[in-house]
Each structure stands twice: as structure tokens, then as C-alpha cells.
Design an enzyme around this catalytic site. Structure first.
Site, mmCIF file in Angstrom:
data_model
loop_
_atom_site.group_PDB
_atom_site.id
_atom_site.type_symbol
_atom_site.label_atom_id
_atom_site.label_comp_id
_atom_site.label_asym_id
_atom_site.label_seq_id
_atom_site.Cartn_x
_atom_site.Cartn_y
_atom_site.Cartn_z
ATOM 1 N N GLU B 59 0.827 -1.107 0.126
ATOM 2 C CA GLU B 59 -0.133 -0.101 -0.082
ATOM 3 C C GLU B 59 0.711 1.276 -0.069
ATOM 4 O O GLU B 59 0.511 2.162 -0.796
ATOM 5 C CB GLU B 59 -0.896 0.113 1.250
ATOM 6 N N HIS B 128 -10.811 -5.035 10.697
ATOM 7 C CA HIS B 128 -11.558 -4.967 9.235
ATOM 8 C C HIS B 128 -12.847 -4.030 9.471
ATOM 9 O O HIS B 128 -13.558 -4.525 8.496
ATOM 10 C CB HIS B 128 -11.449 -6.091 8.463
#
Ligand SMILES: Cc1ncc(C[n+]2csc(CCOP(=O)(O)OP(=O)(O)O)c2C)c(N)n1
Ligand SMILES: [Mg+2]
Lengths: 326, 337
Positions: B59, B128
Site C-alpha cells: 500500500e 477490518h
């Protein structure tokens, strides 16, 4: 019922190692069914095909050694000694779960056998294990840290920063990369320009080895060597265990992106079959005994499923426990 | 046309890619697999692997690359699968991209879109399931957009891609599969910074975003209360004028948030209204939020964690009828202050 530490100690016996690999396989197969049946919600990542790595590291490490692993952690946890009830309880959100049922499939932990909280963030466990090794080196408690992570994790910054730190500080840590060929839906050769990840360990001047991840003995041998080096002050080791994930990435994934025949080639080197054959060859077991072990394991898993279905769901009050920061 | 939110997102991206050859998309499993949530369906097939790129799990690398490319001629969109993964790349978004215009004296801009899925409700657990709006709203230099369904996802995405500055688009994961009547094409474009009044009434102003908009609408109906419901749609810059005008009429503000009580995006709205609309207020400003705990995994607790339709209805009724603060359930039950 055996405690996690007793379950861990049992792995001194080769038959118990086979049995534990069977237990993990049976458990993961059952988990897939439970998710499919809708008994459990959310997501789950199973590890069928990778059992030899889990059991191999658990056989070598002491309970005081610290382990970081990932969301694909049921096998590691069971191998390290967590009970079926603790792991399934967590996956099913029951008070009997490893962290009381608020964590779920991706979040297991048991300090009594050195399992640090497993992370759902790719690569996170790598520097954390380095930190556990740092603590060991400063307190001199003789423990070793071990990080388990996937092939995909070697493309994230935390991997590179963690390895470099461990190397310059010569820390007692073992990096175990389970190269299971895929990171999510991407084949490893599409995201990574080298064939052997062991090269990446060498780039940080860390002794690095390619290990047959389907062979329990190969994993045990390599981890023993690495742990000896770590305990003797020789610093980190990087092990690339070549293995394979039989299932898709997570429960939603049918793994249709795999080339034809690839799964079959790996199934032909199934870690459970290989080790069972080995024990039969040595005369430790015969086919009937292997079948009986398998049956016993399946029964145990099924009983655990029934117990866990009947167990108390995690409570609202438990959401507010162990939050910290207040 | 009725479409799912994930289709509306893919369509908005496709429409901008057709119109502007510098628009490209990067992320994990977004090309061949068409996105873990299928928000890039058809894009690889139409635009090819140069403009629709799968990335490794890197990322920081691809957010940084997107910024560099944005500053020098492209309009990249990056997909962050779950908003938490931005943690490993936050420097590139909040410290680099957000400051490029300022620290170049306006010579460089960063027309970059960072899209991510957010929120609870699907059993993904504590790492998450967060929304994390305030990681971005408290960072000058970023715009922050939150669609509440496919119509707004389409319209806002197109504006986000056209915007000359970095825009963070936070998409409620539970809405991806939901269908809504959606206007596509130029007509469907929704400007950033403009809220939308979804229903009108005189007794309260209810402000929300994302998946909470639907719950708030249901709650207002269920409570039988006459209220304005405002979907803010953009959190930075948020539509102060629209909210002020509504509160001037209703005299009450209720913010419905999927954020923790401490530091949620609504604190800013509440604080602003409490001071700028003080004279019009007939009741304390109210925030309906989640408790200050990590998101629990089990389905039954996740639903307790999120503001429920019933809970929202009760809270709105309470403030309208009594003019006092409805005490959050966790305080009432003595679970936490
Ligand atoms: C920082 C971050 N990015 C992306 C993800 C989403 N994700 C979860 S698992 C995974 C693949 C990881 O592959 P690998 O490291 O090979 O481990 P495996 O799943 O094969 O065990 C991805 C991309 C994540 N959890 N964290
Ligand atoms: Mg992998």
C-alpha cells in the site's frame, strides 16, 4: 481435557504430530462447512495443505517462545497447543473462545503457549516478533521469537524494515515465510519478480534457507537449526517454506484462478499422507492405526462443534472488557 | 437505472476513464479478479492492464506511486481494500498528498482518489470494520466523501476523480450489494461539498452519512417524527449552510454516526452547530454513535455495536419530547462512561 501446554508437550511424540496435523485438517474442513451452512458469519481463512509448517514450528519451540502469526492462524494456534474449543469458540463468537469470542476467526491468542495476538494486517506480525526478540535479548530470558507470514507479505514495508532491524541488532528471531503460491487471488509470480524468497533474507545478511514445507521433518530440522542459532546469539534466520493452500484465500473464494492440475500436483505431496507413510514405513504405525487416528480426530472435532454450538455467545459486557485507553 | 453500489462505482470510474485517458486505477486484485468487492467489474477488459493495474500487497508503494503520478500528469484512483490498510500508507495520503499543493506554493497538485471500504456489519472483526473518517477529516488538504448508496456513489465518484486535489472516498461495505435507482452520465454527477435533504420536517434536523443514512431514514419513519434528514455526502468540506438553515427552522440537531462516541466525525458538526446556531436551539445537540470499543466480531454483538433503527428512533423521540440528552445505552447500563 489437556491444557494448551500439555497439548504442546505432546508433540514430542511423532504419532502425536501426525494426529495434530490430522486435527488441523479435520478442523479446517469442518470450519469451511460451518461457514457454508451459515452457522458462522464473517470471513475465515483456512490452511489445509500447510499443516506441516504449523506442527513443525510448534514441535521445536518452547511455550515461553513468542509467536506472531496471521489471520490464517487456526493451524498455528492448534499446533501451538490452543484447544479445539478455544479456537472454535472464538470463530463462533462464544465465551469459550480464545479471546472470549469478540475477536473472531482472524484473532486468536494464548500467552500460556506464547501466541501473541494474531493480526489481520498483512506483515504486521513481522516487526512485532522482532520486538519480542528485542525484549528477549534485553532481559536475557533465553526466549526466541518466531514470525509466520505469507509470500505476499514479503512485498510490504514491514517485512523489509523488520528483517533489517533484526539483522543489525542480531536478534533471536526466526522468520518463517509460508510460500503457499498465492496472495489472495494473485499468483506469487505476478507480484514478485524472484522465484525464491529466501533471496530476500540474504539481502539483509540473514542466513536463509528454502525448506520443503510439506515435510514435517524438513520443517522441524530447519526450525531447530534456526532456533539453536537464535538461542546461541547468532541472530535471525529466514526460512522460506514452500507449501500450498488447498482452499481459496477465504471462504468467499473458489480459487478458480489456479492453473489446471496445480492443486493435484500438490495433493500428491500432501503433508499428512507423507508423514503417515513415513511412520508406517518405520513400523511405528500401520494403515489401520492411521485410519483409527483419523476417525478419532474427526470425532473429537465433531464433539467440539456440538459443544461450541451449545456454548454461551459472547456477551455485551465482554465488548467493554480489555479495551484499555480509559 | 437500478444498480448495486459496486456497479455504480465501476461505472463511474469507467465513465471518467472513457472521458479522460489520464485516469487509471491501482490496487490489490482489482484487475483480473475485478476487485475483492467487485467494484471494478469490466474495467480491465475495457481499459487494459496499463490503466487497470493489480499491485502487490504494497500500500505504501502504490499510494506513493499514485501521488507521484498524480502530481505529474495522471489521475490515479487507488483502492484500499479495507480502510485499516491505509495505516501502512498513511504518510503518503495525510502527510504527502495532502500537503503537495501547499508545500509547492500551488505549483503541484495531487488529483488523486483514495477509495476504501469501511464499516461494520459483515463480521470482519476489530481490524477490518472501522470507519476511521476522522483520520482524514482532521487533516487539512484532503477532501472526504462518503456515499450512502449507488446514486451518490456514482455521482460523487465522478466528481472526486475530476477534483484537482486528493479526495478520500469512504464506502460502506454493507452497501456494495444494495440496489438503488441511479442516474448515470453527466446528469448523475454530484458536486462535492453539497449535502442533500432526503426528507423534510419541522421538529428536528437529522444529519448522517454512509450506511447510517438508511437507518436514520427508517428510524424517523418509525418514530413518526417530522424531521429533516440530511445526507451530508461530503465530510470535508461539509455543507454548513444547509445544516445551519435546517437547524434554524427545526431548533434540534441529531447526528447519526457509525463512529466511536469519542472523536467521531459528528463531533465537528455538533460543535459547529452548538456554537453557530445557539440561538435557534431548543434542545441539546445530540450525537448517536457507537460505543468507544473496538468492533466486536460476533453478529449479535456487531448489531448491538451499531446504532440500530430502534435506538435511533428512541433517541430522536427522546430529544424532541423531553428536550434533554438521550443517554446512550452503554452509559445507562453502566458499561462505560
Ligand atoms: C496491509 C494489508 N493489505 C492487504 C490486506 C488484505 N489481504 C489479506 S490476506 C492477503 C494476502 C496475503 O497473502 P500472503 O502473505 O501470501 O498470505 P496467505 O494469505 O497466502 O497466507 C491480503 C492482500 C491486509 N490484510 N493487510
Ligand atoms: Mg500466500
Amino acid at each position: 481435557m489437556m491444557t494448551p501446554r500439555e497439548r504442546r508437550a505432546a508433540l514430542a511424540d511423532p504419532v502425536a504430530c501426525l494426529e495434530r496435523m490430522m486435527e488441523i485438517r479435520s478442523f479446517e474442513d469442518r470450519i469451511k462447512e460451518l461457514f457454508a451452512e451459515g452457522v458462522v458469519h464473517g470471513t475465515t481463512h483456512t490452511c489445509q495443505g500447510q499443516e506441516a509448517v504449523s506442527v513443525g514450528i510448534a514441535k521445536v519451540l518452547e511455550p515461553a517462545d513468542q509467536v506472531c502469526c496471521t489471520y490464517r492462524g487456526h493451524g498455528h494456534a492448534l499446533a501451538l497447543g490452543l484447544t479445539l474449543d478455544a479456537v472454535l469458540g472464538e470463530i463462533m463468537g462464544r465465551t469459550t473462545g480464545a479471546v472470549g469470542g469478540v475477536g473472531g476467526s482472524m484473532h486468536l491468542c494464548d500467552r500460556s503457549v506464547g501466541l501473541l495476538p494474531t493480526s489481520a494486517i498483512v506483515g504486521a506480525g513481522i516487526p512485532i516478533a522482532v520486538g519480542a526478540a528485542l525484549a528477549s535479548s534485553m532481559t536475557g530470558d533465553g526466549s526466541v521469537a518466531l514470525a509466520l507470514f505469507g509470500d505476499g507479505a514479503t512485498n510490504i514495508g514491514a517485512f523489509h524494515e523488520g528483517l533489517n532491524l533484526a539483522a543489525i541488532w542480531r536478534l533471536p528471531v526466526v522468520f518463517v515465510c509460508e510460500n503457499n503460491v498465492y496472495g489472495e487471488y494473485s499468483r506469487f509470480d505476478r507480484t514478485t519478480p524472484i522465484e525464491d524468497l529466501a533471496e530476500r533474507g540474504r539481502a539483509y545478511a540473514i542466513p536463509s534457507e528454502i525448506v520443503d514445507g510439506q515435510s514435517l521433518d524438513a520443517v522441524v530440522g530447519a526450525v531447530e537449526h534456526a532456533v539453536e542459532r537464535a538461542r546461541a546469539g547468532g541472530g535471525p534466520t529466514f526460512l522460506e517454506c514452500k507449501t500450498y493452500r488447498y482452499s481459496g484465500h477465504s471462504r468467499a473464494d473458489a480459487a478458480t484462478y489456479r492453473p489446471e492440475g496445480e492443486l493435484d500436483r500438490w495433493l500428491a505431496r500432501d503433508p499428512l499422507s507423507l508423514y503417515a507413510q513415513q511412520l508406517v514405513g518405520l513400523g511405528v504405525l500401520d494403515d489401520a492405526k492411521v485410519a483409527a487416528l483419523r476417525k478419532a480426530v474427526d470425532d473429537r472435532v465433531n464433539e467440539c462443534v456440538e459443544r461450541t454450538k451449545a456454548a454461551e455467545p459472547a456477551t455485551v459486557e465482554s465488548m467493554f472488557r480489555n479495551v484499555g485507553g480509559r | 437505472m437500478k444498480m448495486r453500489m459496486r456497479q455504480a462505482i465501476a461505472q463511474a470510474i469507467a465513465d471518467e476513464m472513457r472521458a479522460d485517458p489520464t485516469v487509471m486505477l491501482m490496487g490489490e486484485d482489482i484487475a483480473e479478479a475485478e476487485g475483492p468487492f467487485k467494484t471494478s467489474e469490466g474495467l480491465l477488459a475495457e481499459f487494459g492492464p496499463l490503466r487497470v493495474r493489480d499491485t502487490p500487497i504494497s500500500e505504501m508503494g502504490f499510494c506513493g506511486a499514485a501521488l507521484g503520478a498524480a502530481a505529474t500528469g495522471l489521475r490515479p484512483i487507488v483502492e484500499i481494500m479495507f480502510i485499516e490498510f491505509i495505516g501502512v500508507a498513511l504518510d503518503m495520503v495525510t502527510t504527502e498528498a495532502a500537503k503537495f499543493r501547499y508545500l509547492s506554493g500551488g505549483q503541484y497538485t495531487a488529483p488523486l482518489v483514495v477509495r476504501a471500504s469501511t464499516g461494520a456489519g459483515l463480521g470482519f472483526g476489530a481490524q477490518h470494520s472501522q470507519t476511521l473518517e476522522s483520520w482524514f477529516t482532521s487533516c487539512p488538504g484532503l477532501k472526504v466523501v462518503v456515499p450512502s448508496g449507488s446514486r451518490t456513489a456514482y455521482g460523487l465518484m465522478r466528481s472526486a476523480i475530476r477534483d484537482p486535489d486528493p479526495v478520500v472516498v469512504l464506502e460502506s461495505r454493507t452497501l456494495y450489494a444494495e440496489r438503488e435507482e441511479t442516474v448515470t452520465g453527466e446528469e448523475g454527477v454530484i458536486p462535492l461539498g453539497v449535502g442533500e435533504v432526503l426528507r423534510t420536517g419541522g421538529d428536528a434536523t437529522v444529519v448522517s452519512i454512509g450506511q447510517m443514512v438508511g437507518r436514520a431514514a427508517q428510524a424517523i419513519g418509525q418514530a413518526g417524527i417530522s424531521a429533516d434528514l440530511i445526507d451530508l455526502r461530503t465530510l470535508v468540506p461539509w455543507d454548513r449552510g444547509l445544516v445551519e438553515a435546517s437547524v434554524a427552522r427545526t431548533g434540534r440537531l441529531v447526528v447519526v454516526e457509525e463512529s466511536p462516541y469519542t472523536g467521531g466525525w459528528g463531533t465537528d458538526v455538533a460543535a459547529h452547530v452548538a456554537s453557530s446556531c445557539f440561538a435557534s436551539l431548543r434542545a441539546p445537540v445530540v450525537r448517536i454513535t457507537c460505543p468507544d470499543v473496538p468492533v466486536p466480531y460476533p453478529a449479535h454483538l456487531e448489531q448491538v455495536y451499531l446504532p440500530s433503527v430502534d435506538g435511533i428512533a428512541r433517541a430522536i423521540t427522546h430529544v424532541v419530547e423531553t428536550g434533554t440528552r438521550p443517554v446512550p445505552w452503554w452509559e445507562k447500563e453502566g458499561l462505560v462512561r
